[in-house]
Design an enzyme around this catalytic site. Structure first.
Site, PDB file in Angstrom:
ATOM      1  CB  SER A  66      43.176  58.460  26.369  1.00 54.58           C
ATOM      2  OG  SER A  66      43.942  58.127  27.485  1.00 54.58           O
TER       3      SER A  66
ATOM      4  CG  HIS B  36      39.841  59.467  30.530  1.00 53.40           C
ATOM      5  ND1 HIS B  36      40.039  60.861  29.880  1.00 53.40           N
ATOM      6  CD2 HIS B  36      41.211  58.979  30.503  1.00 53.40           C
ATOM      7  CE1 HIS B  36      41.442  61.068  29.370  1.00 53.40           C
ATOM      8  NE2 HIS B  36      42.105  60.011  30.018  1.00 53.40           N
TER       9      HIS B  36
ATOM     10  CD  GLU C 164      37.550  63.459  29.662  1.00 49.56           C
ATOM     11  OE1 GLU C 164      37.244  64.508  28.986  1.00 49.56           O
ATOM     12  OE2 GLU C 164      38.184  62.615  29.394  1.00 49.56           O
TER      13      GLU C 164
ATOM     14  CG  ASN D  66      43.120  63.216  25.972  1.00 50.51           C
ATOM     15  OD1 ASN D  66      43.929  63.991  26.201  1.00 50.51           O
ATOM     16  ND2 ASN D  66      42.811  62.125  26.469  1.00 50.51           N
TER      17      ASN D  66
END
Length: 292
Positions: free
Chosen positions: A124, A145, A157, A196
């Site tokens: 992450s 991801h 991602e 994130n």
């Protein structure tokens, strides 16, 4: 060559919530998938995790019974990394700990036989570059991801380090988009990537609001759900992600950018220390049935 040929043999290291979800979507897409866990007991638990998820999809009408059985039949579970030697792509989904992930990549580099096989990380927040440099094939190491729950959320991602080759990036993008049916966005190798880096400061702000007594967790979540039409409030979302994962991402963001709004609040760190990690432990900012 893996960079141009279709990927059909996938390995997943880690059979927890994320790893099991990644393995499930790969198997449902028709890929020969091997899941590696720490030992045979953990491997059996990972298989059960996938089986339960597939059954839930059948019960909800999202998947027919035959397709679920076929997907499970495409999955193998092992307690040995050696069983990943013939994989064209291995996706690492172990705990969000830099040392553990680095050790995993060093081991995979020695085990995965094809020098053009791709090693991907589901991290992450950690630098893809660091993991690539733990191998002798940094050009074949990429970020891939997924988002939780993997069978439901459509985004992936694809993250490039300074060493990642365009062939490797293209191969995993094609896999994610054309085989797994995901929407792909590209990101450079910066802590938090796209999602994130935007999401975590919002979650941390909600935690600080609850920590200060400004509003209760229930009211914070209701405010964002009913006032901003968010499908889930920030504290419920933090619980779903896992408070340990939120803290790890926040620490990585703060280490890289040194911006105060990335720093994990004391309450978050105390909850992690207490083992109150959200849905997966039954208690975080809210309380949950462990079977939910």
């Amino acid at each position: 060559m893996t960079g141009t040929a279709a990927i059909r043999r996938v390995g997943v290291v880690g059979g927890g919530q994320m790893g099991a979800g990644i393995a499930e979507v790969c198997a449902r897409a028709g890929l020969d998938t091997v899941v590696c866990e720490a030992d045979a007991t953990a491997a059996r638990a990972a298989r059960e995790r996938v089986a339960v998820s597939l059954e839930r999809a059948v019960q909800r009408g999202k998947l027919d019974r035959i397709s679920a059985e076929d997907a499970l039949a495409r999955l193998a579970f092992t307690g040995s990394l050696d069983d990943l030697a013939d994989r064209q792509l291995v996706i690492e989904a172990v705990t969000e700990n830099a040392d553990v992930k680095t050790e995993t990549f060093t081991a995979l580099d020695k085990i995965v036989a094809d020098p053009e096989a791709i090693l991907a990380t589901n991290t992450s927040s950690l630098p893809v570059m660091r993991l690539g440099m733990a191998t002798a094939r940094a050009d074949r190491v990429v970020g891939l991801h997924f988002f939780n729950p993997v069978p439901v959320l459509p985004l992936v991602e694809v993250v490039s380090s300074l060493h990642s080759s365009q062939a490797a990036l293209k191969a995993v993008e094609v896999l994610a988009r054309d085989t797994l049916g995901k929407t792909v966005i590209r990101s450079r190798d910066r802590a938090g990537f796209v999602v994130n880096a935007l999401l975590v400061p919002y979650l941390l702000s909600a935690i600080r609001m609850a920590e200060s007594g400004f509003a209760t967790a229930v009211d914070v979540d209701a405010g964002m759900e009913l006032g901003c039409a968010h499908p889930m409030g920030p504290l419920k979302l933090a619980d779903l992600i896992g408070l340990d994962t939120v803290a790890a991402i926040a620490e990585a963001l703060y280490d890289e950018f040194k911006e105060p709004f990335y720093a994990p609040p004391p309450l978050l760190m105390r909850m992690v220390q207490a083992g109150l990690l959200g849905r997966k432990t039954g208690r975080g900012f809210h309380t949950y049935d462990r079977d939910c």
